[in-house]
Design a protein around this motif. Sequence first.
Motif, PDB file in Angstrom:
ATOM      1  N   UNK A 138      52.030  48.857  34.495  1.00  0.00           N
ATOM      2  CA  UNK A 138      51.992  48.354  35.866  1.00  0.00           C
ATOM      3  C   UNK A 138      50.917  49.107  36.651  1.00  0.00           C
ATOM      4  N   UNK A 139      49.993  48.343  37.248  1.00  0.00           N
ATOM      5  CA  UNK A 139      48.941  48.960  38.068  1.00  0.00           C
ATOM      6  C   UNK A 139      49.022  48.454  39.506  1.00  0.00           C
ATOM      7  N   UNK A 140      50.165  47.933  39.910  1.00  0.00           N
ATOM      8  CA  UNK A 140      50.308  47.340  41.243  1.00  0.00           C
ATOM      9  C   UNK A 140      50.161  48.353  42.370  1.00  0.00           C
ATOM     10  N   UNK A 141      50.671  49.560  42.201  1.00  0.00           N
ATOM     11  CA  UNK A 141      50.581  50.568  43.262  1.00  0.00           C
ATOM     12  C   UNK A 141      49.474  51.570  42.993  1.00  0.00           C
ATOM     13  N   UNK A 142      48.662  51.347  41.964  1.00  0.00           N
ATOM     14  CA  UNK A 142      47.658  52.322  41.548  1.00  0.00           C
ATOM     15  C   UNK A 142      46.406  52.257  42.415  1.00  0.00           C
ATOM     16  N   UNK A 143      45.673  53.361  42.438  1.00  0.00           N
ATOM     17  CA  UNK A 143      44.390  53.446  43.126  1.00  0.00           C
ATOM     18  C   UNK A 143      43.572  54.528  42.439  1.00  0.00           C
ATOM     19  N   UNK A 144      42.275  54.528  42.684  1.00  0.00           N
ATOM     20  CA  UNK A 144      41.385  55.514  42.067  1.00  0.00           C
ATOM     21  C   UNK A 144      40.743  56.371  43.154  1.00  0.00           C
ATOM     22  N   UNK A 145      40.549  57.642  42.839  1.00  0.00           N
ATOM     23  CA  UNK A 145      39.921  58.574  43.772  1.00  0.00           C
ATOM     24  C   UNK A 145      38.851  59.383  43.044  1.00  0.00           C
ATOM     25  N   UNK A 188      39.117  52.240  46.060  1.00  0.00           N
ATOM     26  CA  UNK A 188      38.958  51.772  44.679  1.00  0.00           C
ATOM     27  C   UNK A 188      40.311  51.293  44.176  1.00  0.00           C
ATOM     28  N   UNK A 189      40.393  50.014  43.865  1.00  0.00           N
ATOM     29  CA  UNK A 189      41.640  49.394  43.435  1.00  0.00           C
ATOM     30  C   UNK A 189      41.475  48.881  42.007  1.00  0.00           C
ATOM     31  N   UNK A 190      42.406  49.203  41.103  1.00  0.00           N
ATOM     32  CA  UNK A 190      42.332  48.608  39.761  1.00  0.00           C
ATOM     33  C   UNK A 190      42.768  47.140  39.826  1.00  0.00           C
ATOM     34  N   UNK A 191      41.922  46.250  39.323  1.00  0.00           N
ATOM     35  CA  UNK A 191      42.229  44.825  39.333  1.00  0.00           C
ATOM     36  C   UNK A 191      42.888  44.382  38.034  1.00  0.00           C
ATOM     37  N   UNK A 192      42.417  44.917  36.906  1.00  0.00           N
ATOM     38  CA  UNK A 192      43.004  44.543  35.624  1.00  0.00           C
ATOM     39  C   UNK A 192      42.643  45.572  34.562  1.00  0.00           C
ATOM     40  N   UNK A 193      43.441  45.580  33.508  1.00  0.00           N
ATOM     41  CA  UNK A 193      43.145  46.355  32.311  1.00  0.00           C
ATOM     42  C   UNK A 193      43.088  45.343  31.183  1.00  0.00           C
ATOM     43  N   UNK A 194      42.044  45.421  30.385  1.00  0.00           N
ATOM     44  CA  UNK A 194      41.879  44.469  29.291  1.00  0.00           C
ATOM     45  C   UNK A 194      41.297  45.183  28.075  1.00  0.00           C
TER      46      UNK A 194
END
Length: 159
Positions: free
Chosen positions: A47-54, A107-113
Motif C-alpha cells: 500500500x502506497x496510499x499514505x506514502x510520500x518521498x523526501x 513527491x508522491x508515489x503514483x505506482x510501483x511496477x
Amino acid sequence: MARDTSKDRFAAQNRKARHDFFIEDTLDAGMVLTGTEVKSLRLGRVSINEAFAVEKDGEIWLLNAYFPEYESANRFNHEPRRPRKLLLKHREIKKLHGQTERQGMTLIPLSIYFNERGIAKMQLGLAHGKRKVDKRATEKERDWKRDQHKLMKTRSRAD
C-alpha cells in the motif's frame, strides 16, 4: 509458471493521488528493497496510499509505505513501514530538491511496477495539493465529459 508478458505490470497504485493533487511532472525511480519486500510486492499486497518521498542528505527516501511481512520468510522478515531509499541520478535529486523547497511541491508515489526485466520501479509525481474547490471543479469537468461522450454515442446511433 508463465511470466507476465505485459510491459508494465503494476504491483501497487495510488489511485487517490490524482484526486488529491495536481501532478506537474512524473519520473521513474529504482528502489532498494530486501528479498522479502520484493516477494510481498509480487503478491500485490503493498500500500502506497499514505506514502510520500523526501530528500535527506542528498538522497531521496520513501516514507510511510506499507510492505506487509512475507509469511513464509520466518525470522528473516523486514519491517513493514521502514524508510526505503529511492535510486535517482544526482541531477534529478538536485532538481527535485529545488522544486520541493522553493515551490512547496511534494513527491508522491503514483505506482510501483515491474519493468520488462522484472525490476521493481516506482513512478513518482511532483505535485501540489488540491483544495476542495479544485476537487469539485475536476469532478464537475469529468462528469460533463462523460455526459458529452454519452450524447455523442446516442447521436451517432440515431444517424
